[in-house]
Every structure is written in C-alpha cells, then in structure tokens.
Design a protein around this motif. Structure first.
Motif, PDB file in Angstrom:
ATOM      1  N   LEU A  62       0.835  -1.209   0.000  1.00  0.00           N
ATOM      2  CA  LEU A  62       0.000   0.000   0.000  1.00  0.00           C
ATOM      3  C   LEU A  62       0.871   1.261   0.000  1.00  0.00           C
ATOM      4  N   VAL A  63       0.544   2.188  -0.869  1.00  0.00           N
ATOM      5  CA  VAL A  63       1.232   3.491  -0.874  1.00  0.00           C
ATOM      6  C   VAL A  63       0.537   4.353   0.187  1.00  0.00           C
ATOM      7  N   SER A  64       1.329   4.843   1.152  1.00  0.00           N
ATOM      8  CA  SER A  64       0.724   5.545   2.292  1.00  0.00           C
ATOM      9  C   SER A  64       0.185   6.918   1.886  1.00  0.00           C
ATOM     10  N   LYS A  65      -0.683   7.446   2.747  1.00  0.00           N
ATOM     11  CA  LYS A  65      -1.238   8.795   2.519  1.00  0.00           C
ATOM     12  C   LYS A  65      -0.110   9.816   2.443  1.00  0.00           C
ATOM     13  N   GLU A  66       0.906   9.633   3.326  1.00  0.00           N
ATOM     14  CA  GLU A  66       2.020  10.593   3.365  1.00  0.00           C
ATOM     15  C   GLU A  66       2.785  10.576   2.037  1.00  0.00           C
ATOM     16  N   GLU A  67       3.022   9.356   1.510  1.00  0.00           N
ATOM     17  CA  GLU A  67       3.740   9.274   0.222  1.00  0.00           C
ATOM     18  C   GLU A  67       2.938   9.950  -0.888  1.00  0.00           C
TER      19      GLU A  67
END
Ligand SMILES: NC(=O)c1ccc[n+]([C@@H]2O[C@H](COP(=O)([O-])OP(=O)(O)OC[C@H]3O[C@@H](n4cnc5c(N)ncnc54)[C@H](O)[C@@H]3O)[C@@H](O)[C@H]2O)c1
Ligand SMILES: N[C@H](CO)Cc1c[nH]c[nH+]1
Ligand SMILES: [Zn+2]
Length: 428
Positions: A62-67
C-alpha cells in the motif's frame, strides 16, 4: 522497416493470435500457475513473484497517505496542470456517457424499468513494466468515480521495490483513486480477484497490460468481472496520397514504441506514400530513445499494404478490428460510416492518436487483437450494472395470465403456471 506485403501476406500477419496458439498457451499457463499460488499463499506468494519478475519487493504494497501527499512536491507544476487539463477533458467526455435509472413503462396497471447501480469495488490495473502511465490512471479511474464506484483500488508494478513514480500518485489523487498498491503483473490481478491480507478483493478488474496480464484477466473472469482484453497497443492507418508521410510514420512509431509486441499497420492507396513512410520511419527511429522497441515491433509485427481503392482499405481495417484506426485521407469525416469494427477512430491529418492517448477525452483503454469485433473501449458503463424491475396489479396479471400459463405449459414447467393460476383462482 515496416514490411510491404501482398494482400494475402498482410491478412495472415494482421490476423489476431488464436487463444490456443502456442504463444497464448504459454502466457495462460504461466498466469494460471501464479494465480493458483496467490490464492494459496496470499501476500507471501505475491511478494515472491514480485521478487521473481520485478526485483526487490516493496516493504509495504500500500502506498501511504504521506507518500501520496509528498508526491505533489516532486512533480512540476506545468505537468500537474497538464494532468488536470486532461482529467477535465476526460471527465467531460465520460460524464455524457452516464445513464440514469429509468422507467420503460408506467401505465396504471404495469410499471417496469431499469435501475443503474455502481459496482462496489473495482481494481484498476495500470501497466508499468516498461513505461510509467499516468494517463492510464486517469482513463481507468475517472469513469469509475463518475459512475459512483466507492472503492477504486489501483495496482501497478514498481522496479526493485522503489517508491511509486510520484506522477502516478498525483494522477491517482486527481482521478479519485482510493488506494494504490505497488504490485504488478499476474500477481496483482490474482490479488485483486481473490483478495489477500493487504489487497482487497474487488468485483471487477479493468485496465490494460502485457500478454501475461491479459491472460490473467481472462483466467479470473467469472470469479470477478473484467472490462475486456486490452493487450499490446495497436494502430491501423488508412492513408491516401493526401497524407503526410512524416505524420503517418510518427503515428506508427507512437504505438510501436509501447512494446515489442505492439502492432502498427498501414493501408494506403499510394505506393509513393508507402515508400516515403518507410524512409521516414528509418529517420525518425534513429533519434528515438525507445528505438530498439519501436524498430523491433515495426519489423516483427508491422505490416503495410498498397490497395487499389479506399473501400478495399476499409474492408481490410474492418477485418483487423484494430484498437485504433486513423483515417488520414481527403474529407475524412465522410468515411466514418465505413467503420464497422475499431476501438477508437482518429479522423484527419491533425488528429494523431497520441491526442486520444493523453488528453482529448475519449478513453484510451481499448480492445486489442481483433476483440473490437465484439467489445468496446472502457466507459462509465463498465462500472455500473443494470437491474430491471416490474410491478403488475391483479388486473394486469389477469389479462396476461392465460398467455403466461400457455407458455409455461409448453416448457412443461407446471410450477411456473401455478404461480400465476393460483393468484387468479383465489379471487374467482
Ligand atoms: N490498451 C491500452 O489502453 C494500453 C494502455 C497503456 C499500455 N498498454 C499496453 O500495456 C502493455 C504494458 O506492458 P508492460 O510489460 O510495460 O507492463 P505490465 O505492467 O503490463 O507488465 C509488467 C509485469 O509483467 C510481469 N511479467 C514480466 N515478465 C513475466 C513473465 N515472464 N512471467 C510472468 N509475468 C511476467 C511482471 O510482474 C511485471 O510487473 C504494453 O503492451 C502496452 O502497449 C495498453
Ligand atoms: N496507446 C495506448 C493504448 O494502446 C495508451 C497510451 C498511454 N500512454 C501512451 N499511450
Ligand atoms: Zn500510446
């Protein structure tokens, strides 16, 4: 560069590969093994296939919200604006495809109609083996969001576990993607179809990909829905003597550079144009960063034919049912009615297919390899289901009853007949 062939040779070369050909069986077999392993081993199996085909696996899929947020600072403002402009055009075009639930009949005694309801969760596959495709993010996700899909789950491969290309995260935000997963290939399709601990099971998978991805979609169909088989890119160009060989060559290369299996075809009424296009291809390929890919596919999969009339060219084009059909002739609009089978049509000397790939509005996820004979490009329709409904009053049933019972008797399904007669008897 692009082989000039006789009609017979041309038709043999452009014919789509049969599902049971050796090549196709090889992809199906490989995909089938990977799907079985992912069903059994979940995330762990996904990880091991990433390591096999794409190098180091990412720590988290999963690509994080921060990324996703940080990605916006890594993309140039002009590029973000271009993406937004393209997204606006794509949204405008697809919004007009939306259908509302509607009544077909609304009499006093009979009401019937059709509900349009969005699919709950869709997986969108964004290819990434040899290029990064932010445009495919927009093309896949925008119609899904417009149709009202709540969960839009995107998967795409990354090399060696590296961060996701920031432009993909920006495009995903613009389009309204719910989650992004750094997983590509067959393992991504299997994870979306059957679910793993970290990747949700979806109801339908859409999006283009290479031959392995296409084979995987074919195999999971039935357990989940799929949009179509959108494999290696294709263009067929019909050109007369009014066409500019520089433009024609550029458009052939634009598809050939996608993939060594991409297919680029030219059908022209002018031998002089065919010769000039070939010279141009050599010239333009020389300075192309992806010249190896483009020249390989032009030689291996490309084909050119000189025909006697434009009618003949359209006949051949309809047999190919190409993903993209360009019509570079005098008075191009007058030929639109000749098109029977094609994913998308580009008319005139100033409508390169690249305009549609990125920007103009129509979708670029299109049926390839002859499948435009029976399927269409991605649209909002791919993200909705239709549910019909019906209401009859007692009087209406009484009027229809005898006919229904007669038909039930013909099928020897007495229970069906009773479902009607019991209702009518009771009141008699
Ligand atoms: N029709 C469309 O709308 C459209 C749009 C963009 C791209 N395309 C096409 O999509 C394709 C993209 O292909 P791509 O390869 O660049 O990206 P891709 O993401 O489809 O495939 C890459 C993945 O293939 C898997 N793979 C590679 N070798 C394998 C093997 N031997 N066995 C099993 N799996 C293997 C890997 O997991 C890798 O992540 C191109 O053909 C391009 O023309 C089509
Ligand atoms: N021509 C591809 C579909 O066959 C779509 C695309 C994306 N980016 C560039 N082109
Ligand atoms: Zn393209």
């Amino acid at each position: 560069m692009i082989p000039l062939l006789s009609t017979e040779e041309f038709l043999a070369k452009v014919a789509p590969e049969k599902t049971n050909s050796y090549e196709q069986q090889k992809f199906l077999q490989a995909a089938s093994n990977i799907i079985a392993d992912v069903q059994e081993g979940g995330d762990q199996a996904v990880r091991s296939y990433i390591e096999k085909f794409d190098g180091k696996a990412p720590e988290t899929f999963l690509v994080s919200k921060e990324e996703r947020k940080a990605a916006w600072d890594k993309v140039e403002d002009e590029v973000i604006q271009a993406l937004q402009h393209a997204a606006d055009n794509i949204r405008d075009f697809h919004r007009k495809q939306l259908n509302n639930s509607r009544m077909m009949q609304a009499d006093e005694d009979v009401i019937s109609g059709q509900l349009y309801r969005p699919i709950d969760r869709v997986g969108i596959y964004v290819p990434g083996g040899t290029a990064v495709y932010p445009s495919s993010v927009l093309m896949n996700a925008i119609p899904a969001v417009l149709a009202g899909v709540e969960g839009v789950y995107m998967t795409t491969p990354v090399k060696d576990g590296e961060e996701l290309a920031p432009i993909l995260a920006v495009a995903a935000d613009i389009a309204g993607v719910t989650n992004i997963y750094r997983v590509g290939g067959v393992q991504a399709i299997a994870a979306l179809a059957y679910g793993t601990d970290s990747i949700p099971k979806v109801d339908k998978i859409v999006g283009p990909g290479n031959a392995y991805v296409a084979a995987a979609k074919k195999l999971v169909y039935g357990d989940v829905g799929i949009d179509m088989i959108a494999g290696p890119s294709e263009v067929a160009i019909i050109a007369d003597e009014s066409a500019n060989p520089v433009f024609v060559a550029a458009d052939l290369i634009a598809q050939a550079e996608h993939d060594t299996n991409a297919r680029a075809f030219l059908m022209t009424t002018s031998q002089a144009l065919a010769d000039a296009v070939n010279q141009e291809l050599v010239k333009q390929c020389k300075v192309l960063p992806r010249k190896e890919i483009a020249t390989t596919s032009l030689q291996k999969k490309g084909a050119c034919i000189v025909v006697g009339t434009l009618a003949e060219a359209f006949d051949v084009a309809n047999r190919i049912a190409p993903e993209h059909l360009e019509i570079q002739v005098k008075d191009p609009l007058s030929y639109l009615s000749k098109v029977r089978h094609a994913g998308s049509v580009f008319l005139g000397h100033y409508t390169p297919e690249a305009l549609g790939d990125y920007f103009a509005g129509p979708n670029h996820v299109l049926p390839t390899s002859g499948t435009a004979r029976f399927s269409s490009g991605l649209s909002v329709d791919d993200f909705v289901k239709k549910t019909t409904y019906l209401y009859y009053t007692e009087e209406a049933l009484r009027e229809a009853g005898d006919d229904v019972i007669r038909l039930a008797n013909q099928e020897q399904l007495d229970g069906h007949g009773l479902a009607v007669s019991k209702r009518l008897e009771e009141k008699e």
